[in-house]
Motif scaffolding. Sequence first.
Motif, PDB file in Angstrom:
ATOM      1  N   LEU A 181      56.968  14.307  39.375  1.00 14.81           N
ATOM      2  CA  LEU A 181      55.807  14.102  38.498  1.00 14.81           C
ATOM      3  C   LEU A 181      54.643  14.952  38.863  1.00 14.81           C
ATOM      4  O   LEU A 181      53.854  15.532  38.366  1.00 14.81           O
ATOM      5  CB  LEU A 181      55.591  12.773  38.425  1.00 14.81           C
ATOM      6  CG  LEU A 181      54.388  12.225  37.699  1.00 14.81           C
ATOM      7  CD1 LEU A 181      54.260  12.619  36.166  1.00 14.81           C
ATOM      8  CD2 LEU A 181      53.905  10.798  37.790  1.00 14.81           C
ATOM      9  N   LEU A 182      54.520  14.841  40.466  1.00 17.20           N
ATOM     10  CA  LEU A 182      53.069  15.738  40.883  1.00 17.20           C
ATOM     11  C   LEU A 182      53.270  17.087  40.526  1.00 17.20           C
ATOM     12  O   LEU A 182      52.407  17.977  40.514  1.00 17.20           O
ATOM     13  CB  LEU A 182      53.035  15.202  42.348  1.00 17.20           C
ATOM     14  CG  LEU A 182      51.807  15.912  43.037  1.00 17.20           C
ATOM     15  CD1 LEU A 182      50.637  15.465  42.241  1.00 17.20           C
ATOM     16  CD2 LEU A 182      51.885  15.665  44.483  1.00 17.20           C
TER      17      LEU A 182
ATOM     18  N   VAL B 217      56.933  10.795  29.490  1.00 19.51           N
ATOM     19  CA  VAL B 217      58.236  10.186  29.964  1.00 19.51           C
ATOM     20  C   VAL B 217      58.347   9.859  31.399  1.00 19.51           C
ATOM     21  O   VAL B 217      59.028   8.808  31.666  1.00 19.51           O
ATOM     22  CB  VAL B 217      59.273  11.005  29.208  1.00 19.51           C
ATOM     23  CG1 VAL B 217      60.895  10.476  29.367  1.00 19.51           C
ATOM     24  CG2 VAL B 217      59.209  11.499  27.818  1.00 19.51           C
ATOM     25  N   THR B 218      58.006  10.907  32.147  1.00 19.88           N
ATOM     26  CA  THR B 218      58.105  10.578  33.387  1.00 19.88           C
ATOM     27  C   THR B 218      57.205   9.071  33.980  1.00 19.88           C
ATOM     28  O   THR B 218      57.643   8.340  34.982  1.00 19.88           O
ATOM     29  CB  THR B 218      57.553  11.625  34.373  1.00 19.88           C
ATOM     30  OG1 THR B 218      58.489  12.879  33.949  1.00 19.88           O
ATOM     31  CG2 THR B 218      57.711  11.485  35.942  1.00 19.88           C
ATOM     32  N   ALA B 219      56.089   9.082  33.652  1.00 19.25           N
ATOM     33  CA  ALA B 219      55.133   7.999  33.670  1.00 19.25           C
ATOM     34  C   ALA B 219      55.974   6.601  33.295  1.00 19.25           C
ATOM     35  O   ALA B 219      55.941   5.676  33.886  1.00 19.25           O
ATOM     36  CB  ALA B 219      53.927   8.229  33.140  1.00 19.25           C
TER      37      ALA B 219
ATOM     38  N   PHE C 108      65.749  11.200  34.079  1.00 24.72           N
ATOM     39  CA  PHE C 108      66.591  12.382  33.819  1.00 24.72           C
ATOM     40  C   PHE C 108      66.283  13.018  32.509  1.00 24.72           C
ATOM     41  O   PHE C 108      66.325  14.257  32.583  1.00 24.72           O
ATOM     42  CB  PHE C 108      68.287  11.891  33.750  1.00 24.72           C
ATOM     43  CG  PHE C 108      69.027  12.679  33.983  1.00 24.72           C
ATOM     44  CD1 PHE C 108      69.420  13.476  35.017  1.00 24.72           C
ATOM     45  CD2 PHE C 108      69.709  13.575  32.521  1.00 24.72           C
ATOM     46  CE1 PHE C 108      70.440  14.655  35.312  1.00 24.72           C
ATOM     47  CE2 PHE C 108      70.589  14.588  32.711  1.00 24.72           C
ATOM     48  CZ  PHE C 108      71.089  14.972  34.099  1.00 24.72           C
ATOM     49  N   ALA C 109      65.924  12.435  31.539  1.00 27.58           N
ATOM     50  CA  ALA C 109      65.598  13.120  30.202  1.00 27.58           C
ATOM     51  C   ALA C 109      64.008  13.896  30.304  1.00 27.58           C
ATOM     52  O   ALA C 109      64.048  14.841  29.796  1.00 27.58           O
ATOM     53  CB  ALA C 109      65.334  11.939  29.042  1.00 27.58           C
ATOM     54  N   ALA C 110      63.405  13.239  31.014  1.00 27.44           N
ATOM     55  CA  ALA C 110      61.994  13.840  31.572  1.00 27.44           C
ATOM     56  C   ALA C 110      62.386  15.202  32.228  1.00 27.44           C
ATOM     57  O   ALA C 110      61.488  16.110  32.102  1.00 27.44           O
ATOM     58  CB  ALA C 110      61.042  12.904  32.220  1.00 27.44           C
ATOM     59  N   GLY C 111      63.226  15.054  33.040  1.00 28.75           N
ATOM     60  CA  GLY C 111      63.666  16.376  33.939  1.00 28.75           C
ATOM     61  C   GLY C 111      64.086  17.465  33.142  1.00 28.75           C
ATOM     62  O   GLY C 111      63.872  18.634  33.060  1.00 28.75           O
ATOM     63  N   LEU C 112      64.810  17.173  31.884  1.00 22.41           N
ATOM     64  CA  LEU C 112      65.266  18.142  30.869  1.00 22.41           C
ATOM     65  C   LEU C 112      64.185  18.611  30.049  1.00 22.41           C
ATOM     66  O   LEU C 112      64.040  19.944  29.747  1.00 22.41           O
ATOM     67  CB  LEU C 112      66.412  17.445  29.988  1.00 22.41           C
ATOM     68  CG  LEU C 112      67.631  17.158  30.824  1.00 22.41           C
ATOM     69  CD1 LEU C 112      68.594  16.295  29.549  1.00 22.41           C
ATOM     70  CD2 LEU C 112      68.368  18.252  31.253  1.00 22.41           C
ATOM     71  N   PHE C 113      63.365  17.748  29.595  1.00 21.35           N
ATOM     72  CA  PHE C 113      62.134  18.161  29.118  1.00 21.35           C
ATOM     73  C   PHE C 113      61.210  19.057  29.564  1.00 21.35           C
ATOM     74  O   PHE C 113      60.535  19.840  28.900  1.00 21.35           O
ATOM     75  CB  PHE C 113      60.937  16.874  28.685  1.00 21.35           C
ATOM     76  CG  PHE C 113      61.977  16.135  27.519  1.00 21.35           C
ATOM     77  CD1 PHE C 113      62.663  16.561  26.506  1.00 21.35           C
ATOM     78  CD2 PHE C 113      61.602  14.544  27.475  1.00 21.35           C
ATOM     79  CE1 PHE C 113      63.208  15.822  25.691  1.00 21.35           C
ATOM     80  CE2 PHE C 113      62.225  13.983  26.496  1.00 21.35           C
ATOM     81  CZ  PHE C 113      63.025  14.353  25.734  1.00 21.35           C
ATOM     82  N   SER C 114      61.063  19.081  30.872  1.00 18.77           N
ATOM     83  CA  SER C 114      60.350  19.929  31.800  1.00 18.77           C
ATOM     84  C   SER C 114      61.275  21.300  32.056  1.00 18.77           C
ATOM     85  O   SER C 114      60.580  22.384  32.122  1.00 18.77           O
ATOM     86  CB  SER C 114      59.856  19.667  32.834  1.00 18.77           C
ATOM     87  OG  SER C 114      60.838  19.041  33.911  1.00 18.77           O
ATOM     88  N   LEU C 115      62.404  21.068  32.212  1.00 19.09           N
ATOM     89  CA  LEU C 115      63.344  22.275  32.779  1.00 19.09           C
ATOM     90  C   LEU C 115      63.548  23.382  31.529  1.00 19.09           C
ATOM     91  O   LEU C 115      63.697  24.462  31.632  1.00 19.09           O
ATOM     92  CB  LEU C 115      64.733  21.602  33.149  1.00 19.09           C
ATOM     93  CG  LEU C 115      65.673  22.741  33.854  1.00 19.09           C
ATOM     94  CD1 LEU C 115      65.056  23.416  34.928  1.00 19.09           C
ATOM     95  CD2 LEU C 115      67.097  22.026  34.021  1.00 19.09           C
ATOM     96  N   ILE C 116      63.694  22.790  30.350  1.00 24.26           N
ATOM     97  CA  ILE C 116      63.773  23.606  29.117  1.00 24.26           C
ATOM     98  C   ILE C 116      62.953  24.638  28.927  1.00 24.26           C
ATOM     99  O   ILE C 116      63.035  25.795  28.817  1.00 24.26           O
ATOM    100  CB  ILE C 116      64.127  22.787  27.882  1.00 24.26           C
ATOM    101  CG1 ILE C 116      65.532  22.100  27.927  1.00 24.26           C
ATOM    102  CG2 ILE C 116      64.176  23.598  26.622  1.00 24.26           C
ATOM    103  CD1 ILE C 116      65.777  20.993  26.734  1.00 24.26           C
ATOM    104  N   PRO C 117      61.547  24.361  28.737  1.00 21.33           N
ATOM    105  CA  PRO C 117      60.495  25.192  28.596  1.00 21.33           C
ATOM    106  C   PRO C 117      60.286  26.209  29.818  1.00 21.33           C
ATOM    107  O   PRO C 117      59.994  27.262  29.501  1.00 21.33           O
ATOM    108  CB  PRO C 117      59.156  24.198  28.291  1.00 21.33           C
ATOM    109  CG  PRO C 117      59.313  23.002  29.129  1.00 21.33           C
ATOM    110  CD  PRO C 117      60.923  22.721  28.821  1.00 21.33           C
TER     111      PRO C 117
ATOM    112  N   GLY D  72      59.706  20.645  40.269  1.00 21.10           N
ATOM    113  CA  GLY D  72      59.585  19.427  39.762  1.00 21.10           C
ATOM    114  C   GLY D  72      60.510  18.905  38.778  1.00 21.10           C
ATOM    115  O   GLY D  72      61.218  17.852  38.780  1.00 21.10           O
ATOM    116  N   SER D  73      61.138  19.894  37.702  1.00 20.96           N
ATOM    117  CA  SER D  73      62.265  19.599  36.960  1.00 20.96           C
ATOM    118  C   SER D  73      63.390  19.110  37.864  1.00 20.96           C
ATOM    119  O   SER D  73      64.170  18.161  37.577  1.00 20.96           O
ATOM    120  CB  SER D  73      62.610  20.527  36.071  1.00 20.96           C
ATOM    121  OG  SER D  73      61.493  21.033  35.363  1.00 20.96           O
TER     122      SER D  73
END
Length: 291
Positions: free
Chosen positions: A18-19, A90-92, A122-131, A166-167
């Motif tokens: 998250l950080l 989503v991470t929060a 895990f979904a939050a990690g995907l949301f950041s890894l895609i962009p 982070g992702s």
Amino acid sequence: MRTPVVMTLGMVLAPCGLLLNLISTLAPGWRLVKGFLDQPVDVVLYQGLWDICREQSSRERECGQQDQWNYLAAEPVLVARGLMVTSLAVTALGLLLATLGVRCWQEEPHFVLAGGSGVVLFAAGLFSLIPVSWYNHFLRDRDVLPAPASPVTVEVSYSLVLGYLGSCLLLLGGFSLGLSFAPWCEERCHSCRKASPSDLRRSSISTVYVDWPEPALTPAIKYYSNGQHRPRPAEQGVASKPKVGFPMPRPPPKAYTNPVDVLDGEAAESRGTSSRSTRPCHSTLPCDSDL
């Protein structure tokens, strides 16, 4: 009980992810542009999702630069803004669910809630890894991400690297917390296995009860068990009747008497007639002299 290792690992990796994603989203350092012909050699531009900064010799840094090439309106930048902000939200939410599910201050953690928080992280990690991956793919494509013509060069900057890190941390932390479903699934499968109709059908087939007829036994065996004689049914009825009266005394046993004079032969021997009596014994029992 002690907090499981998978929960502890997830609670450590998720806040770190998250950080790093927060810094990557806010910092203007997704792309580094340098090599301008009309400016000093040490002048570089840092392009981010929200701002463009100009830096010279690492001493002077000016943000809020004018977007001459319409960079901030590019499609990868706009998509990255929305997905990175969504990933932070989503991470929060996932960390909130993980805090309620792990409950280190309680005896038993809530495995279902902890596992659900792992899925959210895990979904939050995907949301950041895609962009991040999409932006990196079009980093040097000047048609998709506008930039000055050659000899100006574009390179990866620190915000993009932090976004990758982070992702990955969010994916690992979410996967670790998702393993909290294992004890719950094992308990549910064990209970379902006990109540499974197939098991009941299998047990009824494997266990066959046959009602064999009881064989006819002889009276000597039928009324003898456990080393003791049991009375017959007829005798049980007789024995169950109460006895009336008093017992009569039994007569004394008769003494055995020999009607033959066994001393007759011995008397004749004493007179010297013969060493053995020739008189026949009138009794079927042997005489003493014969013995």
